[in-house]
Motif scaffolding. Structure first.
Motif, PDB file in Angstrom:
ATOM      1  N   GLU B  22       2.491  -3.145   2.086  1.00 46.44           N
ATOM      2  CA  GLU B  22       3.937  -2.960   1.920  1.00 46.44           C
ATOM      3  C   GLU B  22       4.294  -1.482   1.864  1.00 46.44           C
ATOM      4  O   GLU B  22       5.216  -1.021   2.539  1.00 46.44           O
ATOM      5  N   ALA B  23       3.523  -0.736   1.053  1.00 51.99           N
ATOM      6  CA  ALA B  23       3.793   0.692   0.889  1.00 51.99           C
ATOM      7  C   ALA B  23       3.630   1.425   2.217  1.00 51.99           C
ATOM      8  O   ALA B  23       4.437   2.294   2.563  1.00 51.99           O
ATOM      9  N   GLU B  25       4.020   0.207   5.183  1.00 50.53           N
ATOM     10  CA  GLU B  25       5.133  -0.157   6.051  1.00 50.53           C
ATOM     11  C   GLU B  25       6.380   0.647   5.688  1.00 50.53           C
ATOM     12  O   GLU B  25       7.071   1.170   6.550  1.00 50.53           O
ATOM     13  N   GLN B  26       6.635   0.767   4.359  1.00 56.06           N
ATOM     14  CA  GLN B  26       7.803   1.525   3.911  1.00 56.06           C
ATOM     15  C   GLN B  26       7.711   2.990   4.333  1.00 56.06           C
ATOM     16  O   GLN B  26       8.708   3.618   4.641  1.00 56.06           O
ATOM     17  N   LEU B  27       6.479   3.521   4.324  1.00 50.38           N
ATOM     18  CA  LEU B  27       6.288   4.923   4.695  1.00 50.38           C
ATOM     19  C   LEU B  27       6.258   5.090   6.214  1.00 50.38           C
ATOM     20  O   LEU B  27       6.376   6.207   6.714  1.00 50.38           O
ATOM     21  N   ALA B  68       4.353  -1.671  -5.301  1.00 47.80           N
ATOM     22  CA  ALA B  68       4.352  -1.023  -3.990  1.00 47.80           C
ATOM     23  C   ALA B  68       4.921   0.388  -4.109  1.00 47.80           C
ATOM     24  O   ALA B  68       4.455   1.326  -3.457  1.00 47.80           O
ATOM     25  N   ALA B  69       5.934   0.542  -4.990  1.00 44.06           N
ATOM     26  CA  ALA B  69       6.549   1.855  -5.167  1.00 44.06           C
ATOM     27  C   ALA B  69       5.526   2.870  -5.685  1.00 44.06           C
ATOM     28  O   ALA B  69       5.491   4.022  -5.249  1.00 44.06           O
ATOM     29  N   ARG B  72       3.229   3.877  -2.965  1.00 40.60           N
ATOM     30  CA  ARG B  72       3.928   4.805  -2.069  1.00 40.60           C
ATOM     31  C   ARG B  72       3.883   6.220  -2.639  1.00 40.60           C
ATOM     32  O   ARG B  72       3.620   7.183  -1.926  1.00 40.60           O
ATOM     33  N   GLU B  76       2.176   9.155  -0.476  1.00 37.34           N
ATOM     34  CA  GLU B  76       3.101  10.103   0.146  1.00 37.34           C
ATOM     35  C   GLU B  76       2.515  11.502   0.333  1.00 37.34           C
ATOM     36  O   GLU B  76       2.510  12.017   1.452  1.00 37.34           O
TER      37      GLU B  76
END
Lengths: 350, 80
Positions: B22-23, B25-27, B68-69, B72, B76
């Motif tokens: 998930e992380a 994908e968000q990134l 997930a946050a 991330r 990052e």
């Protein structure tokens, strides 16, 4: 974004207010539980409190709500407190301890360290790799599942402080003595050789440092959800069986076969409990109903300990590092300890 | 970028793999996510409580399933 993240308070004052509010709701729900089901089952539905069906249904509904509340409250508190401990810190505390003192410390740390039995193997290798003696490691591995927060929560709620303290004390003694015995039998020869060749590499990360209070509270909320999702089928089956025993089993049926008069009672309870794979949440409603039917506390505590301390999935996992003779010794010593404790309690309390 | 999820295959490891994907994908980052279930290798990374997360051979997290946050936040600085 999860519900928890959206509801997360943003200031310390709001956080304390939210915790106090949650605690107030919890106590209110706990106090209202019995009057609520008395009214619903006996007054509204017109069931007779003395009848089998009426008392069985009442037991099921009342117990389900009470147990879920107890679990939610105690798992939350324990998880937040345990977020200050970690397996890494425990290992550091145990490193360089001699047997004896080490066993006592390992058993105590087994109770307060957050630990999932799926980590049993890496923790076992990690402990041995840093020079923690085999017996001390075993004390930790026995105490950790044997004395668990779910059982403490339920014993406290269903039987009060006395039996809970007996359970914790007995669990500690079993873990300490088992570790001392397993440390005496030159267990090293029954440990898979790769364990001693493995080096604990990399840098250790302590997952608990630099956590904020918000994160610890969030972990507590999540853990309540995780555990309840995992154990609810066991819980319902346990309470259901408890309700059946409560309503239908003849008053002296169990007392005749496993009561104080039967010297083999504890032995039979442990032999049934070891292969039975359940958890404290499934067993304690049953224990409560059987206690009402006149079974002695020692026998029941022994049964519960046998169910939670020794489980087939964990034994299969441990087989990856322990050879069969050591597995057999491990199961045998712990089972004997539980049997001894059961008889002792029956003697003292009976 | 090679990401490894360490753990013998219990529920926690499955959850960690899910939040990691998930992380990523968000990134919007392409990465290989591998599973490591072999105990000597897991301990070799310094992990004693599973699950563990390794990014390019560096252990970044162990002992719990983060959100997930949080993953991330960890990833990052490593992707830039």
């Amino acid at each position: 974004m999860t519900l928890v993240e959206r509801l997360r308070p943003t200031t310390p004052v709001l956080r304390v207010a939210a915790l106090v509010g949650a605690a107030a709701v919890w106590f209110a729900a706990y106090e209202l539980n019995r009057p609520l089901w008395d009214a619903v089952v006996f007054d509204l539905a017109g069931q007779d409190p003395e009848s089998r069906l009426g008392s069985g249904i009442h037991f099921f509904l009342y117990d389900t709500v009470k147990i879920v509340l107890l679990l939610a409250g105690i798992i939350f508190v324990v998880t937040v407190l345990r977020s200050f401990m970690s397996v890494e810190r425990t290992r550091a505390l145990l490193g360089g301890r001699r047997e004896g003192v080490g066993n006592v410390l390992a058993a105590a740390l087994g109770v307060i360290t957050p630990f999932c039995s799926c980590s049993a193997v890496p923790a076992f290798i990690g402990f041995l790799a840093t020079g923690v003696p085999v017996g001390v490691t075993m004390s930790f591995l026995v105490a950790s599942p044997l004395i668990n927060e779910v059982a403490i929560a339920l014993l406290l709620g269903l039987f009060g402080v006395g039996p809970t303290l007996l359970y914790v004390g007995a669990g500690l003694v079993i873990a300490i003595v088992s570790g001392l015995v397993l440390g005496r039998i030159r267990a090293e020869r029954w440990i898979e050789p790769f364990v001693f060749e493995t080096r604990l590499g990399g840098q250790l990360i302590d997952s608990t440092v630099r956590l904020t209070w918000d994160q610890r509270i969030q972990m507590g909320v999540e853990e309540v959800g995780t555990i309840l999702r995992r154990i609810w089928p066991y819980l319902l089956v346990g309470i259901g069986l408890g309700a059946v025993i409560h309503g239908w089993a003849p008053e002296d049926f169990f007392a005749t076969y496993a009561g104080p008069g039967n010297p083999a009672g504890v032995l039979v309870a442990v032999l049934i409990g070891v292969p039975l794979y359940s958890n404290a949440a499934g067993v304690l409603p049953l224990v409560e109903a059987l206690h009402d039917k006149g079974l002695p506390m020692g026998t029941l505590l022994a049964f519960m300990m046998a169910v939670v301390a020794l489980s087939l999935p964990e034994i299969i996992l441990l087989r990856r590092v322990l050879r069969p003779p050591l597995i057999a010794a491990f199961v045998g010593v712990v089972a004997l300890g539980i049997i001894a404790v059961g008889y002792l309690f029956n003697l003292v309390l009976g | 970028m090679i990401i490894k999820v360490l753990g013998p295959g219990c529920a926690n490891c499955v959850n960690l793999e899910r939040v990691t994907r998930e992380a990523l994908e968000q990134l919007g980052v392409e990465a290989t996510v591998e599973k490591v279930t072999d105990f000597p290798t897991i301990v070799g990374y310094g992990v004693m409580s599973t699950p563990g997360l390794v990014v390019d051979e560096q252990l970044v997290l162990s002992g719990r399933v983060p959100t997930a946050a949080h993953v991330r936040e960890i990833l990052e600085p490593l992707v830039r």
